[in-house]
Design a protein around this motif. Sequence first.
Motif, mmCIF file in Angstrom:
data_model
loop_
_atom_site.group_PDB
_atom_site.id
_atom_site.type_symbol
_atom_site.label_atom_id
_atom_site.label_comp_id
_atom_site.label_asym_id
_atom_site.label_seq_id
_atom_site.Cartn_x
_atom_site.Cartn_y
_atom_site.Cartn_z
ATOM 1 N N HIS A 182 -4.172 3.610 1.932
ATOM 2 C CA HIS A 182 -3.874 4.998 2.297
ATOM 3 C C HIS A 182 -2.498 5.400 1.796
ATOM 4 C CE1 HIS A 182 -3.155 8.439 5.096
ATOM 5 N NE2 HIS A 182 -4.457 8.629 4.908
ATOM 6 N N CYS A 183 -1.555 4.482 1.882
ATOM 7 C CA CYS A 183 -0.207 4.736 1.361
ATOM 8 C C CYS A 183 -0.240 4.921 -0.152
ATOM 9 C CB CYS A 183 0.714 3.579 1.744
ATOM 10 S SG CYS A 183 2.433 3.784 1.235
ATOM 11 N N ALA A 203 -4.390 0.558 5.556
ATOM 12 C CA ALA A 203 -3.099 1.241 5.659
ATOM 13 C C ALA A 203 -2.383 1.262 4.317
ATOM 14 C CB ALA A 203 -2.239 0.562 6.721
ATOM 15 N N ALA A 258 -2.391 6.629 10.642
ATOM 16 C CA ALA A 258 -3.579 7.312 10.133
ATOM 17 C C ALA A 258 -4.816 6.432 10.252
ATOM 18 C CB ALA A 258 -3.353 7.717 8.674
ATOM 19 N N VAL A 259 -4.675 5.145 9.960
ATOM 20 C CA VAL A 259 -5.812 4.226 10.080
ATOM 21 C C VAL A 259 -6.222 4.094 11.541
ATOM 22 C CG1 VAL A 259 -6.581 1.843 9.757
ATOM 23 C CG2 VAL A 259 -5.235 2.975 7.971
ATOM 24 N N ARG A 289 -12.813 3.885 6.097
ATOM 25 C CA ARG A 289 -12.495 4.505 4.801
ATOM 26 C C ARG A 289 -13.050 5.911 4.730
ATOM 27 N NH1 ARG A 289 -16.186 3.210 -0.223
ATOM 28 N NH2 ARG A 289 -17.449 4.524 1.153
ATOM 29 N N LEU A 335 5.541 2.733 5.614
ATOM 30 C CA LEU A 335 4.167 2.356 5.938
ATOM 31 C C LEU A 335 3.707 2.905 7.281
ATOM 32 C CD1 LEU A 335 4.110 -1.393 4.797
ATOM 33 C CD2 LEU A 335 2.792 0.476 3.793
ATOM 34 N N LEU A 379 -10.676 8.294 2.077
ATOM 35 C CA LEU A 379 -9.834 7.520 1.161
ATOM 36 C C LEU A 379 -10.492 7.382 -0.208
ATOM 37 C CD1 LEU A 379 -7.257 5.786 0.887
ATOM 38 C CD2 LEU A 379 -8.582 3.858 1.761
ATOM 39 N N ALA A 404 -1.642 8.267 -1.285
ATOM 40 C CA ALA A 404 -0.745 9.400 -1.067
ATOM 41 C C ALA A 404 0.404 9.443 -2.067
ATOM 42 C CB ALA A 404 -0.178 9.330 0.358
ATOM 43 N N HIS A 427 0.987 5.598 7.727
ATOM 44 C CA HIS A 427 -0.320 5.187 7.202
ATOM 45 C C HIS A 427 -1.024 4.232 8.176
ATOM 46 C CE1 HIS A 427 0.830 7.275 3.605
ATOM 47 N NE2 HIS A 427 1.991 6.638 3.645
ATOM 48 N N LEU A 445 -11.211 8.327 6.858
ATOM 49 C CA LEU A 445 -9.926 8.670 6.241
ATOM 50 C C LEU A 445 -10.084 9.577 5.020
ATOM 51 C CD1 LEU A 445 -8.170 5.167 6.283
ATOM 52 C CD2 LEU A 445 -7.283 7.216 7.417
#
Length: 440
Positions: free
Chosen positions: A127-128, A124, A102-103, A31, A96, A36, A131, A99, A34
């Motif tokens: 994160h989606c 994931a 990204a993870v 996290r 998806l 996040l 955004a 994301h 990211l």
Amino acid sequence: MPSTLTEWLAHCEHLHPREIDLTLERTLQVRDQLGLRFDVPVFTVAGTNGKGSTCAMLEAILLQAGYRVGVYTSPHLVHFEERLRLNGEIIQAEALLPHFAAVEAARLAAGEVALTYFEFTTLAILHCMAAAPLDAVVLEVGLGGRLDAVNAIDTDCAIITSIDIDHTAFLGPDRESIGREKAGILRASKPAIIGDPMPPASVIAHAESLGADLWRFGQDFNYAGDRQQWGWSGRGRRHNSLGYPALRGANQLINASGVLAALSAMRDRLPVPAQAVRNGLAMVELPGRFQVVPGQPALVLDVAHNPHAAAALAHNLDQMGYFPRTFAVFGAMADKDIAELVRPLLPLIDAWHCCDLPTPRAASAAALAEAIDAAWARQTHKPAGRQAPLLQTHPDPCAALHNAIAAADPADRILIFGSFYTVGGVLQQGLPRLGAAHLG
């Protein structure tokens, strides 16, 4: 790098040696990598039963109020994408993919952190959501609360629904231990909505030790109603002459009461007009929660998978009216107390069609049938005139349903329950086609 959602999910299954490994450390590492976070109000929902219904009602009301809402729930019934809804729409698999990538990049950058399937997929989806242009986020805890991956996000309003015995290997052997784990989602000075009418003392003690803004069912909010309508009151606010929620079941007013308490507690940031409450409750949908499919025979789908949920299911079945016979399609996990899970339903079910499920965690159909037979034998007060139930075993839920349909008369009903895998296995094949097959 995986290029499809199916490939990503397969990748996630092999990163950690265990399916469940409760700790927040790995999730927090990724996290932070990211970056996040959410800048909009977050509702986090934990509990043994009622989480999905609570999330669905929150979502429906907020959407009716004009807000952009993201909802994360688990597990799914048929398709993984069901776990994320943005503005009432299930996410598309392709949306998806970046994301998940990204993870994976963050996981590798943090030292190749060995995330579990649930941790990776949760990150994931979060994160989606982060955004997306949203006004509110609703998160359902997967297991417990304190160490669940969802708890990596600080909540603005925590909701704890009913608390009962389930997942004892991970959460503890009694309601106090389980309540302590669920209470881990609470945050200092933030609303803590306790929907259980008799919450464990551990939940209240933790809320008070944090200085959370505690809302208790029966003290800070409550409901009353008759056969036509119901009303809610809490901390100087009221909703009168409400229609019953579109979700069926005896416990839905308790769930709805917790939702209205949460919205009341958050009204300074998310004001909701009374009409949005009425419309949202009237329009809410959630497959697999005492879902009645009219037909001949009638079908009832319910993901009830612990004794508390099974008792509520038995009550709801009892309120449906008269059916000459009830058939059950039943599949369940091996770590459940099968005897207690089936006990409330034994007086109602004439024939059990037990099925295997496509997961190593599941009990075999033969083991389920044996447990039901033993539970029936232990019944000291058997219903007058009722014979021992018929027991059959099948390789999957659809085979069990086909056999139940073949044996049932048009006036009978068929219950499909015991696990998300059981209900999902049937939904995957399509209910209308199965019903039509029986009608000829």
